[in-house]
Every structure is written in C-alpha cells, then in structure tokens.
Design a protein around this motif. Sequence first.
Motif, PDB file in Angstrom:
ATOM      1  N   LYS A  61       0.856  -1.179   0.000  1.00 36.86           N
ATOM      2  CA  LYS A  61       0.000   0.000   0.000  1.00 36.86           C
ATOM      3  C   LYS A  61       0.893   1.230   0.000  1.00 36.86           C
ATOM      4  N   CYS A  62       1.372   1.591  -1.165  1.00 34.14           N
ATOM      5  CA  CYS A  62       2.306   2.699  -1.308  1.00 34.14           C
ATOM      6  C   CYS A  62       1.581   4.035  -1.111  1.00 34.14           C
ATOM      7  N   GLN A  63       1.930   4.757  -0.066  1.00 37.55           N
ATOM      8  CA  GLN A  63       1.261   6.011   0.278  1.00 37.55           C
ATOM      9  C   GLN A  63       1.878   7.193  -0.470  1.00 37.55           C
ATOM     10  N   LEU A  64       1.017   8.134  -0.870  1.00 37.47           N
ATOM     11  CA  LEU A  64       1.448   9.262  -1.698  1.00 37.47           C
ATOM     12  C   LEU A  64       0.900  10.582  -1.175  1.00 37.47           C
ATOM     13  N   VAL A  65       1.531  11.646  -1.591  1.00 37.37           N
ATOM     14  CA  VAL A  65       0.978  12.982  -1.423  1.00 37.37           C
ATOM     15  C   VAL A  65       1.029  13.648  -2.793  1.00 37.37           C
ATOM     16  N   ILE A  66      -0.045  14.309  -3.186  1.00 46.08           N
ATOM     17  CA  ILE A  66      -0.123  14.961  -4.496  1.00 46.08           C
ATOM     18  C   ILE A  66       0.603  16.304  -4.437  1.00 46.08           C
ATOM     19  N   LEU A  67       1.574  16.487  -5.319  1.00 51.13           N
ATOM     20  CA  LEU A  67       2.324  17.743  -5.396  1.00 51.13           C
ATOM     21  C   LEU A  67       1.748  18.680  -6.449  1.00 51.13           C
ATOM     22  N   GLU A  68       1.383  18.115  -7.585  1.00 51.87           N
ATOM     23  CA  GLU A  68       0.808  18.888  -8.686  1.00 51.87           C
ATOM     24  C   GLU A  68      -0.272  18.055  -9.355  1.00 51.87           C
ATOM     25  N   GLU A  69      -1.231  18.733  -9.953  1.00 55.42           N
ATOM     26  CA  GLU A  69      -2.256  18.008 -10.712  1.00 55.42           C
ATOM     27  C   GLU A  69      -2.674  18.810 -11.934  1.00 55.42           C
ATOM     28  N   GLU A  70      -3.083  18.105 -12.955  1.00 57.22           N
ATOM     29  CA  GLU A  70      -3.583  18.729 -14.176  1.00 57.22           C
ATOM     30  C   GLU A  70      -4.782  17.925 -14.663  1.00 57.22           C
ATOM     31  N   GLN A  71      -5.891  18.598 -14.865  1.00 58.04           N
ATOM     32  CA  GLN A  71      -7.090  17.937 -15.364  1.00 58.04           C
ATOM     33  C   GLN A  71      -7.180  18.080 -16.882  1.00 58.04           C
ATOM     34  N   ASN A  72      -7.909  17.158 -17.514  1.00 59.07           N
ATOM     35  CA  ASN A  72      -8.042  17.148 -18.978  1.00 59.07           C
ATOM     36  C   ASN A  72      -6.671  17.083 -19.657  1.00 59.07           C
ATOM     37  N   TYR A  73      -5.777  16.288 -19.078  1.00 55.10           N
ATOM     38  CA  TYR A  73      -4.413  16.190 -19.579  1.00 55.10           C
ATOM     39  C   TYR A  73      -4.401  15.597 -20.987  1.00 55.10           C
ATOM     40  N   GLN A  74      -3.845  16.348 -21.924  1.00 51.16           N
ATOM     41  CA  GLN A  74      -3.771  15.932 -23.334  1.00 51.16           C
ATOM     42  C   GLN A  74      -5.120  15.373 -23.802  1.00 51.16           C
ATOM     43  N   LYS A  75      -6.165  16.123 -23.562  1.00 50.26           N
ATOM     44  CA  LYS A  75      -7.517  15.690 -23.924  1.00 50.26           C
ATOM     45  C   LYS A  75      -7.622  15.477 -25.435  1.00 50.26           C
ATOM     46  N   PRO A  76      -8.101  14.317 -25.877  1.00 50.76           N
ATOM     47  CA  PRO A  76      -8.210  14.050 -27.318  1.00 50.76           C
ATOM     48  C   PRO A  76      -9.177  15.021 -27.994  1.00 50.76           C
ATOM     49  N   CYS A  77      -8.909  15.305 -29.259  1.00 50.26           N
ATOM     50  CA  CYS A  77      -9.788  16.214 -30.005  1.00 50.26           C
ATOM     51  C   CYS A  77     -11.090  15.527 -30.408  1.00 50.26           C
ATOM     52  N   ARG A  78     -11.088  14.177 -30.378  1.00 47.67           N
ATOM     53  CA  ARG A  78     -12.301  13.418 -30.719  1.00 47.67           C
ATOM     54  C   ARG A  78     -12.558  12.334 -29.692  1.00 47.67           C
ATOM     55  N   LYS A  79     -13.831  12.024 -29.504  1.00 48.70           N
ATOM     56  CA  LYS A  79     -14.221  10.862 -28.715  1.00 48.70           C
ATOM     57  C   LYS A  79     -14.574   9.741 -29.693  1.00 48.70           C
ATOM     58  N   ILE A  80     -13.619   8.859 -29.922  1.00 49.66           N
ATOM     59  CA  ILE A  80     -13.780   7.803 -30.921  1.00 49.66           C
ATOM     60  C   ILE A  80     -14.334   6.547 -30.270  1.00 49.66           C
ATOM     61  N   SER A  81     -15.420   6.032 -30.833  1.00 51.58           N
ATOM     62  CA  SER A  81     -16.036   4.812 -30.318  1.00 51.58           C
ATOM     63  C   SER A  81     -15.885   3.703 -31.353  1.00 51.58           C
ATOM     64  N   LEU A  82     -15.501   2.533 -30.888  1.00 52.36           N
ATOM     65  CA  LEU A  82     -15.307   1.373 -31.761  1.00 52.36           C
ATOM     66  C   LEU A  82     -16.219   0.240 -31.316  1.00 52.36           C
ATOM     67  N   ALA A  83     -16.999  -0.300 -32.242  1.00 56.46           N
ATOM     68  CA  ALA A  83     -17.781  -1.514 -31.999  1.00 56.46           C
ATOM     69  C   ALA A  83     -17.103  -2.636 -32.756  1.00 56.46           C
ATOM     70  N   ILE A  84     -16.849  -3.735 -32.087  1.00 56.55           N
ATOM     71  CA  ILE A  84     -16.076  -4.820 -32.680  1.00 56.55           C
ATOM     72  C   ILE A  84     -16.692  -6.168 -32.337  1.00 56.55           C
ATOM     73  N   CYS A  85     -16.667  -7.082 -33.284  1.00 58.96           N
ATOM     74  CA  CYS A  85     -17.123  -8.452 -33.045  1.00 58.96           C
ATOM     75  C   CYS A  85     -15.900  -9.283 -32.661  1.00 58.96           C
TER      76      CYS A  85
END
Length: 235
Positions: A61-85
């Motif tokens: 159980k490796c314990q951490l403390v958050i020093l920095e955070e960034e939301q939406n990191y390298q957010k893709p320009c598209r939300k690509i959905s794949l349906a596959i058999c």
Amino acid sequence: MISKINFLFYCPDIQITNCLDTVDSQHCVKVLRNTTGDKIHVTDGNGGWYLCQITDANPKKCQLVILEEEQNYQKPCRKISLAICPTKSADRIEYLIEKAVEIGLHEVFFVSTQNTYPKRVNMERMTKIAVSAMKQSLKAYLPILHDYSKLDVFLKNTKGYNQKFLAHLDHKSQPLTAMKIADSPLIFVGPEGDFSESEIELINQNGFETVTLGSSRLRTETAGVVSVSLLNLLP
C-alpha cells in the motif's frame, strides 16, 4: 512536472485514497525500486494527471501525497467509439484492444452477430489490457469497455450517436478517408465471417453509413486498428 516519465501508475480514486493499489504498489516499490521521497506520475484514467511524492514506500500500500495536478491532460480532439465483433482467437482481440488504446479511443463495444464465434468476452482481462496500454502510452484517459451484447441490444444503445460508420466493402461504400469526421464518431467492424445481408440492412436502418478502409480485405483486428488510426488522423 518533471520532464522524464519512467512509468505511469493508475489510481482511479487517487484524490481520496492517496495510495496505489496492491499491484501498482508492488511494481513501484519492489520492481522499480522507488523509495520514500521519490516522485512518480499517476493518472486517474479520467483525464487527471498527478505528480506525487511517495510518503511510505509500502509494497502492499504505497502512500502518496499529491504535489501537482492537471485535469483534462492531453484531452483528445475526438471521442472515438469502436464496436467490434470478438475474434475466435482471444489473442487477436486482446491485441486490438492494446493497440487501439495506445492509439487513442473513447470506448469499445463488444458485439455478437450471426458469424461471431465467441459466446463470451473476458471483461476483466480486457480491462487489465486497457489499463496496461493506457499506462504504456502515457495517456490519462481509460476507455469505457462495454460488456458483450447482441446486435439488437447494441443498436438500441447507439441512438444518441450522430455519426455512425459501418466498415464494410460493397458497391455503396464510400472511403472513410473521404468523409468529414465529427467530434464523436462510432465505427462498427464486423466478425471474421462478415455480416449477413439481413444484419447489414438492419445496421443501415439504424443510421450507419457504409464505408471502406481501403481496397484490401482486412482481418477483424486489423480493421479495428486501422479504423481507430484513421479516425484519429483524419481532419
């Protein structure tokens, strides 16, 4: 953020628990030899990217403390959905998931059709592969993996998508490369034995536009990788 990223860890509830799970704790402390005071990168799989410092290098159980955070990191320009058999060989569909996640996509549907061989999909195994591929490719988004469903159930769940493609080579098909791609495209790749004529008709009736991925006949997993690649690259 520190410039060099040796390894990315995954913790979906990092802001609540401030620790890695047993698997990542073991890898962090025992395999990578990180110790108390070292800095590591962690993602929550939902766009959150965190620079953390180890406060207790416990291999369980490796314990951490958050020093920095960034939301939406390298957010893709598209939300690509794949349906596959899914393919008869589990290795091939696992390969597809690994490579598609590395390339970048939003979600995956596993669909059963008349010519789809497997009766079930090991979702736990697929999730592990997706997590590993996300960490390997240093991404902050873990794709949504939808459980295996029959064709009619899948089609009912696609009513909210405004751009839907069916990868199938016939006289009506247009090249995917010639299409104007929306922000949230969904592409459906068929089984090894192809769709039946009635299935193609049903899929088209549900708003799917038939497209080609080129002149070559591709294996299911190859078509999936090509589809995701093109949808990421096309303007």
